[in-house]
Design a protein around this motif. Structure first.
Motif, PDB file in Angstrom:
ATOM      1  N   GLU A 232       0.846  -1.181   0.000  1.00 46.08           N
ATOM      2  CA  GLU A 232       0.000   0.000   0.000  1.00 46.08           C
ATOM      3  C   GLU A 232       0.890   1.241   0.000  1.00 46.08           C
ATOM      4  O   GLU A 232       1.985   1.245   0.567  1.00 46.08           O
ATOM      5  N   ASN A 234       0.899   5.724   0.248  1.00 47.37           N
ATOM      6  CA  ASN A 234       0.296   7.045   0.392  1.00 47.37           C
ATOM      7  C   ASN A 234       0.960   7.969  -0.611  1.00 47.37           C
ATOM      8  O   ASN A 234       2.208   8.024  -0.677  1.00 47.37           O
ATOM      9  N   ASN A 257      -3.863   4.976 -10.778  1.00 49.60           N
ATOM     10  CA  ASN A 257      -4.037   3.538 -11.047  1.00 49.60           C
ATOM     11  C   ASN A 257      -5.222   3.249 -11.958  1.00 49.60           C
ATOM     12  O   ASN A 257      -5.884   2.221 -11.849  1.00 49.60           O
ATOM     13  N   ILE A 260      -9.149   5.542  -9.671  1.00 48.59           N
ATOM     14  CA  ILE A 260      -9.507   6.329  -8.492  1.00 48.59           C
ATOM     15  C   ILE A 260      -9.276   7.804  -8.805  1.00 48.59           C
ATOM     16  O   ILE A 260      -8.156   8.213  -9.125  1.00 48.59           O
ATOM     17  N   PHE A 277      -3.753  10.630  -1.672  1.00 51.22           N
ATOM     18  CA  PHE A 277      -4.426   9.349  -1.844  1.00 51.22           C
ATOM     19  C   PHE A 277      -3.827   8.396  -0.813  1.00 51.22           C
ATOM     20  O   PHE A 277      -2.610   8.199  -0.776  1.00 51.22           O
ATOM     21  N   LYS A 279      -3.425   4.752   1.277  1.00 54.33           N
ATOM     22  CA  LYS A 279      -3.485   3.290   1.274  1.00 54.33           C
ATOM     23  C   LYS A 279      -3.882   2.722  -0.084  1.00 54.33           C
ATOM     24  O   LYS A 279      -4.773   1.893  -0.207  1.00 54.33           O
ATOM     25  N   LEU A 280      -3.180   3.196  -1.113  1.00 54.50           N
ATOM     26  CA  LEU A 280      -3.400   2.669  -2.455  1.00 54.50           C
ATOM     27  C   LEU A 280      -2.660   1.347  -2.607  1.00 54.50           C
ATOM     28  O   LEU A 280      -1.469   1.258  -2.333  1.00 54.50           O
ATOM     29  N   VAL A 282      -0.903  -1.031  -4.943  1.00 54.52           N
ATOM     30  CA  VAL A 282      -0.287  -0.910  -6.261  1.00 54.52           C
ATOM     31  C   VAL A 282       0.251  -2.265  -6.694  1.00 54.52           C
ATOM     32  O   VAL A 282       0.975  -2.927  -5.951  1.00 54.52           O
ATOM     33  N   PHE A 286       3.046   2.445 -10.458  1.00 52.33           N
ATOM     34  CA  PHE A 286       2.074   3.425 -10.004  1.00 52.33           C
ATOM     35  C   PHE A 286       1.885   4.423 -11.136  1.00 52.33           C
ATOM     36  O   PHE A 286       2.845   5.020 -11.632  1.00 52.33           O
TER      37      PHE A 286
END
Length: 461
Positions: A232, A234, A257, A260, A277, A279-280, A282, A286
């Motif tokens: 994850e 940020n 991604n 979003i 953004f 807790k993406l 990936v 990215f």
């Protein structure tokens, strides 16, 4: 500092750990040093010094580690580039190597109250410089506290820093983040010399926000960064309008991604705006797209970008009472063992020799074997803090004094071996009772000497 016509990128892989064992730069707002909020350590130097190139006060690492050797990198690896020296100073010219032991630690003492609920940023930097003339850049694991951080390939680190010499950092950035230039494909630069509003939440340096990029044509621009998969992240996008238009506004949206989206956002002249953004997840690269809205009369811009990798804290440190007890025991007997540093139980393959641990949610020390370790003095009362201990072996040392009654208060103690010492006095009744009822195996035998008075040897003829 010449930073015009550049987009700045700050990438930091961050793990939020509580205990600090290895660090080069550790920063905390209320840490009182020559640079408030900073503790900067230059490994391998003998004395503290002020680095005039960066304005940072560097401390020698002597008080933070008890192992290792000081070395200088070879002269041919010491840069004479003025821009490189301006950014990095001389801290890559020296190093500390650790030829002995499986675990070597840097320990930073923080006040418990001030450290509670605080956030820390740790930056560790590495440069091999063929100091040992073996042309074998080392590769090793790096831990913060008891948790794995990353694997360091010092050869790769050296290449990265050689390729990224033009950058912004302290004193422009009060946190000494290092911002590297990054150019998006099919983009052109925008810049200003005007003052930027300094009230931005993330304290992005004005020198960084004074530069941006916009698409060379069209109403969107796309970027891609190679990052480790299955983590994850940020991500923080930083903007500031650098141009004045009487009848137009710059309105943008951000998509990451491929799906979003946040926005639209309207940029105000010289006023910072940061969009995050959180807790993406990936997988692969990215990617992001910044696009102007249909109502916008201007193409999008981007001034700076930060990306943080999030790692879960998988392991808790050893129970603090156990740590206090074993560290006190170490100091009481001046135990000098290379691996008796850092956490006593973790990582599991580097548990201190002579210890056994139970690896529950919080590790506990369950066995201590210091037999034949040349211990002198009395039995340390600190051992009574090891409330989960099941076995203590102090046999065949030079211990003196009486057997402390507090050892009987250890609720799970099953074996106590005190034989082969010079202890005096009777066994405390509470220990004797446990021995008599079979709940404790007690071994207690004093060292005895036999003295023969020789009057000579004779034989008859």
């Amino acid at each position: 500092m010449m930073f015009r016509n550049k987009l700045f990128l700050f990438i930091l892989f961050v793990t939020c750990f509580e205990d600090l064992l290895l660090a080069i730069d550790v920063q905390r707002r209320n840490l009182a040093t020559e640079n408030p909020g900073f503790l900067s350590i230059d490994c391998g130097v003998e004395d503290d010094y002020l680095d005039h190139a960066t304005g940072i006060w560097f401390k020698s690492d002597k008080e933070f580690t008890s192992t290792g050797e000081n070395h200088e990198i070879l002269p041919e690896f010491q840069s004479d580039d003025d821009e490189y020296e301006k950014q990095f100073g001389k801290r890559y010219n020296t190093l500390r190597s650790f030829p002995e032991g499986r675990k070597n630690c840097y320990s930073l003492q923080l006040e418990a109250e001030s450290a509670k609920n605080s956030s820390f940023r740790i930056r560790a930097s590495f440069s091999y410089g063929n100091y040992d003339r073996k042309n074998q850049p080392p590769k090793f694991d790096l831990y913060v506290g008891v948790n794995y951080w990353t694997t360091v390939d010092s050869n790769a680190y050296g290449a990265f820093f050689r390729e990224n010499r033009s950058s912004a950092r302290y004193k422009d950035d009060i946190y000494d983040r290092i911002w590297y230039p990054y150019r998006l494909p099919n983009s052109v630069s925008v810049s200003t010399s005007s003052d930027i509003d300094g009230s931005n939440l993330y304290k992005v340096p004005a020198e960084v926000l004074r530069t941006a990029v916009r698409p060379s044509n069209g109403s969107s621009m796309t970027g891609s960064l190679s990052v480790a998969s299955d983590y994850e992240y940020n991500v923080y996008f930083h903007f500031a309008e650098l141009e004045v238009f009487e009848d137009k506004l710059r309105e943008i949206s951000i998509t990451v991604n491929g799906g979003i989206t946040q926005g639209p956002f309207t940029l105000e002249y010289l006023k910072p705006l940061s969009i995050s953004f959180q807790k993406l997840l990936v997988v692969g690269n990215f990617t992001f797209t910044i696009a102007s809205t249909n109502e916008s009369g201007l193409p999008p811009i981007l001034n700076a970008l930060e990306i943080y990798q999030l790692k879960q804290i998988e392991h808790s440190a050893t129970n603090q009472s156990d740590v206090d007890a074993i560290v006190s025991t170490k100091h009481t007997y001046n135990i000098d063992r290379d691996d008796w540093q850092g956490d006593p139980c973790l990582p599991k393959d580097t548990t201190w020799t002579g210890l056994s641990c139970r690896f529950d949610t919080t590790p506990r020390i369950i066995s201590l074997n210091l037999s034949s370790s040349k211990l002198t003095g009395e039995i340390s009362p600190s051992l009574a803090l090891l409330q989960e201990i099941e076995s203590i072996d102090l046999s065949y040392n030079e211990l003196t004094g009486s057997v402390p009654e507090v050892l009987a208060r250890l609720p799970k103690l099953k074996l106590l071996n005190l034989s082969g010492n010079k202890l005096k006095g009777p066994i405390p009744q509470s220990l004797q009772d446990k021995s008599d009822n079979g709940s404790l195996l007690l071994r207690y035998g004093r060292v005895r000497f036999s003295l023969l008075n020789s009057l000579g040897s004779f034989y008859t003829a």
